[in-house]
Design a protein around this motif. Structure first.
Motif, PDB file in Angstrom:
ATOM      1  N   LYS A 155      -3.962   1.313   7.165  1.00 17.57           N
ATOM      2  CA  LYS A 155      -4.837   1.642   8.193  1.00 17.57           C
ATOM      3  C   LYS A 155      -6.407   1.187   7.590  1.00 17.57           C
ATOM      4  CE  LYS A 155      -6.700   4.058  12.360  1.00 17.57           C
ATOM      5  NZ  LYS A 155      -7.640   3.236  12.348  1.00 17.57           N
ATOM      6  N   GLY A 156      -6.721   1.794   6.581  1.00  9.41           N
ATOM      7  CA  GLY A 156      -8.002   1.532   6.048  1.00  9.41           C
ATOM      8  C   GLY A 156      -8.384   0.129   5.725  1.00  9.41           C
ATOM      9  N   TRP A 157      -7.275  -0.437   4.827  1.00  7.06           N
ATOM     10  CA  TRP A 157      -7.272  -1.839   4.599  1.00  7.06           C
ATOM     11  C   TRP A 157      -7.406  -2.837   5.641  1.00  7.06           C
ATOM     12  CZ3 TRP A 157      -4.448  -6.142   5.741  1.00  7.06           C
ATOM     13  CH2 TRP A 157      -4.719  -7.211   5.061  1.00  7.06           C
ATOM     14  N   LYS A 217      -0.381   9.173   3.065  1.00  8.44           N
ATOM     15  CA  LYS A 217      -1.210   8.385   2.261  1.00  8.44           C
ATOM     16  C   LYS A 217      -0.977   6.803   2.467  1.00  8.44           C
ATOM     17  CE  LYS A 217      -1.992  11.866  -1.361  1.00  8.44           C
ATOM     18  NZ  LYS A 217      -1.779  12.346  -2.920  1.00  8.44           N
ATOM     19  N   GLU A 246      -2.444   5.594   5.821  1.00  5.75           N
ATOM     20  CA  GLU A 246      -3.931   5.660   5.653  1.00  5.75           C
ATOM     21  C   GLU A 246      -4.381   4.614   5.058  1.00  5.75           C
ATOM     22  OE1 GLU A 246      -5.209   9.727   4.157  1.00  5.75           O
ATOM     23  OE2 GLU A 246      -4.446  10.510   5.868  1.00  5.75           O
ATOM     24  N   ALA A 247      -3.436   4.278   3.749  1.00  2.00           N
ATOM     25  CA  ALA A 247      -4.013   3.224   3.194  1.00  2.00           C
ATOM     26  C   ALA A 247      -4.095   1.869   3.759  1.00  2.00           C
ATOM     27  CB  ALA A 247      -3.132   3.050   1.907  1.00  2.00           C
ATOM     28  N   ASP A 275      -8.591  -2.210   8.761  1.00  2.00           N
ATOM     29  CA  ASP A 275      -9.863  -1.777   9.487  1.00  2.00           C
ATOM     30  C   ASP A 275     -10.818  -2.613   8.391  1.00  2.00           C
ATOM     31  OD1 ASP A 275      -8.447  -0.293  11.418  1.00  2.00           O
ATOM     32  OD2 ASP A 275      -9.146   1.588  10.525  1.00  2.00           O
ATOM     33  N   THR A 276     -10.800  -2.505   7.453  1.00  2.00           N
ATOM     34  CA  THR A 276     -11.876  -3.323   6.645  1.00  2.00           C
ATOM     35  C   THR A 276     -11.796  -4.622   6.488  1.00  2.00           C
ATOM     36  OG1 THR A 276     -11.924  -1.198   5.069  1.00  2.00           O
ATOM     37  CG2 THR A 276     -12.859  -3.496   4.091  1.00  2.00           C
ATOM     38  N   HIS A 324       0.797  -1.287   0.004  1.00  4.65           N
ATOM     39  CA  HIS A 324      -0.041   0.038  -0.156  1.00  4.65           C
ATOM     40  C   HIS A 324       0.717   1.299  -0.021  1.00  4.65           C
ATOM     41  CE1 HIS A 324      -3.822  -1.812   0.479  1.00  4.65           C
ATOM     42  NE2 HIS A 324      -3.526  -2.694   1.413  1.00  4.65           N
TER      43      HIS A 324
END
Length: 143
Positions: free
Chosen positions: A120-122, A114, A117-118, A124-125, A102
């Motif tokens: 963490k977002g991956w 960025k 965040e990528a 968390d999802t 990422h």
């Protein structure tokens, strides 16, 4: 099970986890993460609160490579760290434990944010649907 590599290196690393020298402790923790197994987790966990930031990062790296879910989340801040060495270690662990990419250890702050965040977002999802595959030493979808 000890991973591929020199068993003497692994054994030496285990013995160096408690040394006073933070550079050697950090190196030892990283080595245990690469060549060790989940049985080494109890020896590595105390290093997450070590006085040396280098040792803390190396311990998180090792724990992430050994399937410790809590270590993965604690690596995200280091993806955006000011020290490139810590960014690389965090990204190597995340990429190694997920086989994903990422974003790399970029020099500018915006790119690091960025990538952070990528990841963490991956996580968390997907974290609820992931299981640690001990054979492959990676997070993979359940089932």
């Amino acid at each position: 099970m000890i991973g591929k590599g020199n068993p003497r290196e692994y054994e030496r690393a285990l013995s160096e986890l408690s040394l006073r020298d933070p550079v050697r402790r950090a190196s030892a923790a990283a080595t245990v993460g690469v060549f060790g197994s989940d049985k080494d987790v109890p020896r590595l966990k105390p290093l997450v609160s070590d006085e040396s930031e280098a040792v803390r990062v190396a311990a998180l790296y090792a724990l992430a490579l050994l399937g410790e879910k809590s270590a993965v989340e604690k690596l995200f801040p280091f993806v955006g760290h000011t020290r490139e060495q810590y960014r690389k270690l965090a990204l190597t662990a995340l990429e190694g434990a997920t086989r994903l990419n990422h974003g790399g250890p970029h020099g500018d702050e915006e790119a690091c944010k960025k990538a952070q965040e990528a990841w963490k977002g991956w996580w968390d999802t997907n974290k609820a649907n992931l299981a640690w595959d001990k054979q492959k030493k990676q997070w993979a979808p359940k089932g």
